[in-house]
Design a protein around this motif. Structure first.
Motif, PDB file in Angstrom:
ATOM      1  N   ASP A 279     -46.405 -54.753  88.537  1.00 36.39           N
ATOM      2  CA  ASP A 279     -44.888 -55.772  89.204  1.00 36.39           C
ATOM      3  C   ASP A 279     -43.693 -56.123  87.481  1.00 36.39           C
ATOM      4  OD1 ASP A 279     -43.168 -58.489  88.127  1.00 36.39           O
ATOM      5  OD2 ASP A 279     -44.464 -59.274  89.932  1.00 36.39           O
ATOM      6  N   ASP A 280     -42.808 -55.006  87.821  1.00 38.57           N
ATOM      7  CA  ASP A 280     -42.155 -54.894  86.761  1.00 38.57           C
ATOM      8  C   ASP A 280     -41.650 -56.171  85.676  1.00 38.57           C
ATOM      9  OD1 ASP A 280     -41.944 -51.969  87.093  1.00 38.57           O
ATOM     10  OD2 ASP A 280     -39.747 -51.490  87.841  1.00 38.57           O
ATOM     11  N   ALA A 281     -41.042 -56.992  86.104  1.00 41.46           N
ATOM     12  CA  ALA A 281     -41.312 -58.331  85.720  1.00 41.46           C
ATOM     13  C   ALA A 281     -41.611 -58.933  85.073  1.00 41.46           C
ATOM     14  CB  ALA A 281     -40.154 -59.551  86.516  1.00 41.46           C
ATOM     15  N   LYS A 282     -42.966 -58.596  85.639  1.00 41.61           N
ATOM     16  CA  LYS A 282     -43.896 -59.141  84.428  1.00 41.61           C
ATOM     17  C   LYS A 282     -44.383 -58.312  82.829  1.00 41.61           C
ATOM     18  CE  LYS A 282     -46.748 -61.459  87.918  1.00 41.61           C
ATOM     19  NZ  LYS A 282     -48.109 -61.889  88.582  1.00 41.61           N
ATOM     20  N   ARG A 283     -44.742 -56.969  83.550  1.00 44.03           N
ATOM     21  CA  ARG A 283     -44.731 -56.111  82.744  1.00 44.03           C
ATOM     22  C   ARG A 283     -43.515 -56.532  81.389  1.00 44.03           C
ATOM     23  NH1 ARG A 283     -45.076 -49.951  83.213  1.00 44.03           N
ATOM     24  NH2 ARG A 283     -46.530 -50.121  82.245  1.00 44.03           N
ATOM     25  N   LYS A 284     -41.996 -56.207  81.480  1.00 41.52           N
ATOM     26  CA  LYS A 284     -41.033 -56.507  80.668  1.00 41.52           C
ATOM     27  C   LYS A 284     -41.129 -57.485  80.026  1.00 41.52           C
ATOM     28  CE  LYS A 284     -35.981 -56.428  80.400  1.00 41.52           C
ATOM     29  NZ  LYS A 284     -34.772 -56.201  81.409  1.00 41.52           N
ATOM     30  N   GLU A 285     -41.730 -59.059  80.064  1.00 40.09           N
ATOM     31  CA  GLU A 285     -42.209 -59.654  79.379  1.00 40.09           C
ATOM     32  C   GLU A 285     -43.108 -59.702  78.721  1.00 40.09           C
ATOM     33  OE1 GLU A 285     -41.488 -63.357  77.802  1.00 40.09           O
ATOM     34  OE2 GLU A 285     -39.878 -62.430  79.202  1.00 40.09           O
ATOM     35  N   MET A 286     -44.201 -58.827  78.815  1.00 39.50           N
ATOM     36  CA  MET A 286     -45.143 -58.480  78.085  1.00 39.50           C
ATOM     37  C   MET A 286     -45.295 -57.376  76.886  1.00 39.50           C
ATOM     38  SD  MET A 286     -48.522 -57.725  81.124  1.00 39.50           S
ATOM     39  CE  MET A 286     -49.141 -59.202  81.994  1.00 39.50           C
ATOM     40  N   TYR A 287     -43.955 -56.681  77.033  1.00 43.28           N
ATOM     41  CA  TYR A 287     -43.164 -56.175  76.483  1.00 43.28           C
ATOM     42  C   TYR A 287     -41.994 -56.896  75.724  1.00 43.28           C
ATOM     43  CZ  TYR A 287     -45.050 -52.039  79.235  1.00 43.28           C
ATOM     44  OH  TYR A 287     -46.426 -50.572  79.402  1.00 43.28           O
ATOM     45  N   ARG A 288     -41.828 -57.871  75.496  1.00 46.59           N
ATOM     46  CA  ARG A 288     -40.856 -58.308  74.646  1.00 46.59           C
ATOM     47  C   ARG A 288     -41.797 -58.953  73.968  1.00 46.59           C
ATOM     48  NH1 ARG A 288     -37.789 -63.284  73.417  1.00 46.59           N
ATOM     49  NH2 ARG A 288     -36.139 -63.021  72.832  1.00 46.59           N
ATOM     50  N   THR A 289     -43.327 -59.687  74.314  1.00 46.65           N
ATOM     51  CA  THR A 289     -43.881 -60.454  73.906  1.00 46.65           C
ATOM     52  C   THR A 289     -44.603 -59.779  72.710  1.00 46.65           C
ATOM     53  OG1 THR A 289     -44.669 -61.951  74.946  1.00 46.65           O
ATOM     54  CG2 THR A 289     -45.829 -62.152  73.340  1.00 46.65           C
ATOM     55  N   MET A 290     -44.813 -58.405  72.862  1.00 48.05           N
ATOM     56  CA  MET A 290     -44.830 -57.526  72.185  1.00 48.05           C
ATOM     57  C   MET A 290     -43.788 -56.551  71.318  1.00 48.05           C
ATOM     58  SD  MET A 290     -47.281 -55.329  74.691  1.00 48.05           S
ATOM     59  CE  MET A 290     -47.440 -53.436  73.835  1.00 48.05           C
ATOM     60  N   ALA A 291     -43.025 -56.700  71.361  1.00 43.66           N
ATOM     61  CA  ALA A 291     -42.449 -56.150  70.602  1.00 43.66           C
ATOM     62  C   ALA A 291     -42.061 -57.537  69.504  1.00 43.66           C
ATOM     63  CB  ALA A 291     -40.594 -56.187  71.270  1.00 43.66           C
ATOM     64  N   MET A 292     -41.820 -58.661  69.458  1.00 40.31           N
ATOM     65  CA  MET A 292     -41.484 -60.135  68.861  1.00 40.31           C
ATOM     66  C   MET A 292     -42.802 -59.892  67.675  1.00 40.31           C
ATOM     67  SD  MET A 292     -38.792 -61.582  69.253  1.00 40.31           S
ATOM     68  CE  MET A 292     -39.432 -63.423  68.498  1.00 40.31           C
ATOM     69  N   THR A 293     -43.737 -59.397  68.224  1.00 43.02           N
ATOM     70  CA  THR A 293     -45.231 -59.450  67.207  1.00 43.02           C
ATOM     71  C   THR A 293     -45.080 -58.766  66.697  1.00 43.02           C
ATOM     72  OG1 THR A 293     -46.442 -60.605  69.487  1.00 43.02           O
ATOM     73  CG2 THR A 293     -47.952 -59.165  66.852  1.00 43.02           C
ATOM     74  N   VAL A 294     -44.372 -57.272  67.109  1.00 42.54           N
ATOM     75  CA  VAL A 294     -44.186 -56.060  65.622  1.00 42.54           C
ATOM     76  C   VAL A 294     -43.443 -56.912  64.834  1.00 42.54           C
ATOM     77  CG1 VAL A 294     -43.951 -54.181  65.772  1.00 42.54           C
ATOM     78  CG2 VAL A 294     -45.570 -54.710  67.612  1.00 42.54           C
ATOM     79  N   ARG A 295     -41.829 -57.084  65.507  1.00 49.31           N
ATOM     80  CA  ARG A 295     -41.018 -57.140  64.578  1.00 49.31           C
ATOM     81  C   ARG A 295     -41.319 -58.534  63.331  1.00 49.31           C
ATOM     82  NH1 ARG A 295     -37.327 -61.753  65.383  1.00 49.31           N
ATOM     83  NH2 ARG A 295     -34.818 -60.773  64.167  1.00 49.31           N
ATOM     84  N   ASP A 296     -41.811 -59.269  64.019  1.00 53.07           N
ATOM     85  CA  ASP A 296     -42.301 -60.666  62.742  1.00 53.07           C
ATOM     86  C   ASP A 296     -43.673 -60.611  62.263  1.00 53.07           C
ATOM     87  OD1 ASP A 296     -39.636 -61.709  63.742  1.00 53.07           O
ATOM     88  OD2 ASP A 296     -40.987 -63.128  65.330  1.00 53.07           O
ATOM     89  N   GLU A 297     -44.411 -59.854  62.319  1.00 53.67           N
ATOM     90  CA  GLU A 297     -45.617 -60.026  62.064  1.00 53.67           C
ATOM     91  C   GLU A 297     -46.200 -58.308  61.317  1.00 53.67           C
ATOM     92  OE1 GLU A 297     -48.697 -62.809  63.823  1.00 53.67           O
ATOM     93  OE2 GLU A 297     -47.335 -63.099  64.857  1.00 53.67           O
ATOM     94  N   GLY A 298     -45.356 -56.622  62.006  1.00 55.73           N
ATOM     95  CA  GLY A 298     -46.444 -55.724  62.038  1.00 55.73           C
ATOM     96  C   GLY A 298     -45.532 -54.703  60.435  1.00 55.73           C
ATOM     97  N   GLY A 299     -46.247 -54.189  60.061  1.00 56.26           N
ATOM     98  CA  GLY A 299     -45.247 -53.390  58.893  1.00 56.26           C
ATOM     99  C   GLY A 299     -44.559 -51.860  59.086  1.00 56.26           C
ATOM    100  N   LEU A 300     -43.907 -52.381  60.236  1.00 53.06           N
ATOM    101  CA  LEU A 300     -42.520 -51.992  60.265  1.00 53.06           C
ATOM    102  C   LEU A 300     -41.554 -52.488  59.861  1.00 53.06           C
ATOM    103  CD1 LEU A 300     -41.848 -48.686  62.178  1.00 53.06           C
ATOM    104  CD2 LEU A 300     -41.270 -50.072  63.930  1.00 53.06           C
ATOM    105  N   ILE A 301     -40.734 -51.177  58.697  1.00 53.67           N
ATOM    106  CA  ILE A 301     -39.130 -51.465  58.987  1.00 53.67           C
ATOM    107  C   ILE A 301     -38.350 -50.504  59.625  1.00 53.67           C
ATOM    108  CG2 ILE A 301     -37.527 -51.850  57.067  1.00 53.67           C
ATOM    109  CD1 ILE A 301     -39.660 -52.510  55.090  1.00 53.67           C
TER     110      ILE A 301
END
Length: 530
Positions: A469-491
Motif C-alpha cells: 500500500d503506497d500510502a502506508k509506505r509513504k508515511e513509514m518513510y516519512r517517519t524514518m526520514a524524521m528519525t534520521v534527520r533529528d537523531e542521526g549522524g548525517l549532515i
C-alpha cells in the motif's frame, strides 16, 4: 565461451582481428561542426526524430587499469557506461519517475505479501553470438551474482533471494521477506544477463545490448560496433562508439573544446562559465539523488551526544555551500538521504536552516567545550575542502571551533571514510528508498557510516519493505526520514546535480533521475544532428 582474445599489448579484441583491422575500425573522426554554449536543464523536450549513423566519442572520467569486463566487478563511470552498451538487465527504470519498466523481463507479478515474484521473460531475444537467450541463462546469471564467492557488486541486493527457479516457463524469485521494490533492484547494472550466466567466462562481453565490443584496453580506451540484430529499435542510433578514459578534468574540457570528443562527464561547477563561453557547447544538467555530506559516528564521543549532533546540523550554512561550492548545481539537503527524485518521498518536513543561535544552544547543552576535528579531502566530493572551510566559518559564529584537517586523496575511502568519526563524504543515489536506507542506516549494514543503530528504525524499515500500500509506505518513510534527520549522524547540506557537457551537434540526451550519464545509457540514446 569467448569470442575475444587478449593480445600481448593488453588489448582485448574479437578473435581473429588483426592490428590493421582494429586501427581501421577506430580511426579518429574529424569534426566539421563547432561548439555551442546553451544550458539545458532536466526536463527539456526532445521532439527531434533521431538520425542514424556516425561515430560517437566519449571522454569519460571514472576508469582505471584495474577495471574488468566481468559485470560482477563493475565500478566507476566508465564500466557503468560499458555495461549498458553491450548488455541488458531484466528491468529498467523510467527516466522521469524512476518506476520499473520492462526490459528482458516483459512483465512481473508479486504474491500478496511480496515475498514471491513471477517474471515473464522475453522469448525473442538473441545474444551477440547468435544463441537464443533463455530462462536458463537468466537463472544462471542471477545465481552467479548470488554466490558468496562471486564478489559481485550486486551480492548485497541478492542476499534476500532464497530461491531462483523456473516454474511453468516463468522465472520465480522467492525472498526471505517481502519486498515491494524487487523489480527495481533488478535494474542494478551488475546484473547483465549473459549466456549461461557468464559462469564459463565472466569477462566475456557477450550480451543482448545495442552494441558489440570491438576492442578493450582497461583504463584507456574501448570501442563498440552496432548490434544489427538488436531486439529493440529505439536505441543505438550511432554506428559505433568509442570511450576514451580521461580522468583529468583539464584534459576532458580541452578534448571537448577542440572537437576530439563529443561528450564529457563530471564537470566541475567552477568550470561551467568557461565552457559556456565556448562556441556550440551545451551544458547538460540533470537533477539526481546523490549528495555531499559530513558524517558523524553516533556511537563515538563526542558525537554520541545528540545535542552536539544537532548543534553541528544547525551550524552548517547549506545555502553558502550550494552557492559557493556547488555553483548552484543542486538543491538544499535536510539531513536525511532522500529527495523528491525518490518515489514516495516524504513531504511537509520543515527545511533546517542555518541558525547560529540554535547551534549555540545545543552546543552548550551538550556540555562539550573543545575543538572538533573534521577530516576532509577533495576525494570525498568536488570542493569538499572548500565546503569544510565554509562549515568552519559558519560554526565559528555559533561559538563552535572546527579543526579542519585535509587528508590525502589516495586512501581516503579506506583510511578515513567509515573509519574516522567525523569526515566529509559523498553518496550516489539508489533505486529506491528501501535500498538507500538499507545500504547505510540499517543497524547491520556494512556501510553504516554514521553508526546509526536503532532497533525501532530497523523494524520499520523491514515493515515498509514488504508494504504494498503506497500510502502506508509513504508515511513509514516519512517517519524514518524524521528519525534520521533529528537523531542521526548525517549532515547533508546539498544534493548535487549531475553536470555533463556535449557538442551541440549531439542530440537526444535523456535527463534520467536514476543516475549520472543518463543512468548509464547515454551512448545508446543520443544521435547526431543531420
Amino acid at each position: 565461451m569467448s569470442d575475444f582474445t587478449k593480445r600481448p599489448d593488453g588489448l582485448i579484441v574479437p578473435a581473429g582481428i588483426n592490428r590493421r583491422g582494429f586501427l581501421a575500425g577506430t580511426a579518429a573522426l574529424g569534426l566539421a561542426a563547432g561548439f555551442g554554449g546553451t544550458l539545458l536543464a532536466a526536463g527539456d523536450a526532445r521532439a527531434e526524430e533521431p538520425n542514424r549513423g556516425g561515430h560517437l566519442k566519449l571522454g569519460l572520467k571514472g576508469g582505471a587499469t584495474t577495471d574488468t569486463l566481468d559485470p560482477a566487478g563493475y565500478s566507476g563511470s566508465v564500466s557503468f557506461v560499458i555495461g549498458h552498451l553491450w548488455g541488458d538487465t531484466l528491468v529498467e527504470s523510467d527516466p522521469k519517475t524512476g518506476a520499473p519498466l520492462p526490459a528482458l523481463a516483459e512483465s512481473w507479478e508479486p504474491s500478496a505479501d511480496a515475498s514471491q515474484w513471477t517474471f515473464k521473460i522475453r522469448s525473442d531475444v538473441s545474444f551477440h553470438d547468435g544463441s537464443k537467450m533463455t530462462i536458463a541463462d537468466v537463472i544462471a546469471t542471477l545465481k552467479r551474482h548470488s554466490d558468496e564467492g562471486s564478489k559481485s557488486g550486486a551480492l548485497g541486493l541478492m542476499r534476500s533471494i532464497k530461491a531462483i527457479e523456473e516454474k511453468a516457463g516463468a522465472l520465480v524469485l522467492t525472498l526471505t521477506e517481502g519486498n515491494a521494490d524487487l523489480p527495481l533492484l533488478l535494474t542494478d547494472y551488475h546484473l547483465i544477463i549473459q549466456p549461461r550466466g557468464g559462469v564459463d567466462n565472466p569477462a566475456s562481453p557477450i550480451g543482448t545490448g545495442p552494441y558489440k565490443l570491438a576492442s578493450y584496453e582497461a583504463g584507456l580506451r574501448s570501442t563498440f560496433e552496432k548490434n544489427t540484430n538488436d531486439w529493440r529499435q529505439d536505441r543505438g542510433f550511432v554506428d559505433s562508439v568509442e570511450i576514451i578514459v580521461m580522468n583529468d578534468t583539464t584534459a576532458r574540457i580541452a578534448a571537448l573544446s577542440s572537437g576530439q570528443v563529443h561528450f564529457i562527464n563530471n564537470i566541475d561547477p567552477k568550470t561551467v562559465p568557461l565552457l559556456k563561453r565556448a562556441p556550440r557547447v551545451e551544458i547538460l544538467r540533470t537533477a539526481g539523488k546523490g549528495f555531499y555530506s559530513f558524517l558523524m559516528h553516533c556511537d563515538t564521543a563526542p558525537f554520541d551526544n545528540n545535542d552536539l549532533r544537532l548543534a553541528l546540523k544547525y551550524a552548517v550554512d547549506r545555502q553558502a555551500i550550494l552557492d559557493r561550492v556547488v555553483g548552484g548545481f543542486g538543491t538544499l539537503g535536510n539531513d536525511y538521504p532522500v529527495n523528491e527524485n525518490y518515489a514516495l518521498a516524504p513531504e511537509g518536513i520543515e527545511q533546517r536552516a542555518y541558525d547560529p543561535d540554535k547551534a549555540a544552544f545545543h552546543f552548550k547543552k551538550s556540555g562539550h567545550d573543545r575543538p572538533i576535528l573534521l577530516r576532509t579531502s577533495d576525494a570525498a566530493f568536488p570542493g569538499a575542502i572548500d565546503a569544510a572551510v565554509l562549515f568552519q566559518e559558519s560554526a565559528k559564529k555559533a561559538g563552535i571551533e572546527l579543526e579542519v584537517r585535509r587528508e590525502p586523496e589516495d586512501g581516503y575511502w579506506t583510511n578515513v571514510w567509515n573509519v574516522q568519526p567525523f569526515c566529509a563524504s559523498y553518496w550516489g543515489g539508489r533505486p529506491t528508498q528501501d535500498s538507500r536506507y538499507s545500504t547505510s542506516y540499517l543497524s547491520s549494514a556494512e556501510w553504516n557510516d554514521t553508526r546509526f543503530k536503532r532497533e525501532d528504525f530497523d523494524k520499520l524499515l523491514l515493515q515498509a519493505r514488504a508494504e504494498l500500500d503506497d500510502a502506508k509506505r509513504k508515511e513509514m518513510y516519512r517517519t524514518m526520514a524524521m528519525t534520521v534527520r533529528d537523531e542521526g549522524g548525517l549532515i547533508l547540506p546539498v544534493f548535487n546535480d549531475y553536470v555533463n557537457a556535449a557538442t551541440a551537434s549531439l542530440k537526444g540526451f535523456v535527463h534520467d533521475i536514476g543516475n549520472d550519464l543518463s543512468n548509464g545509457y547515454v551512448a545508446s540514446r543520443v544521435w547526431f544532428d543531420s
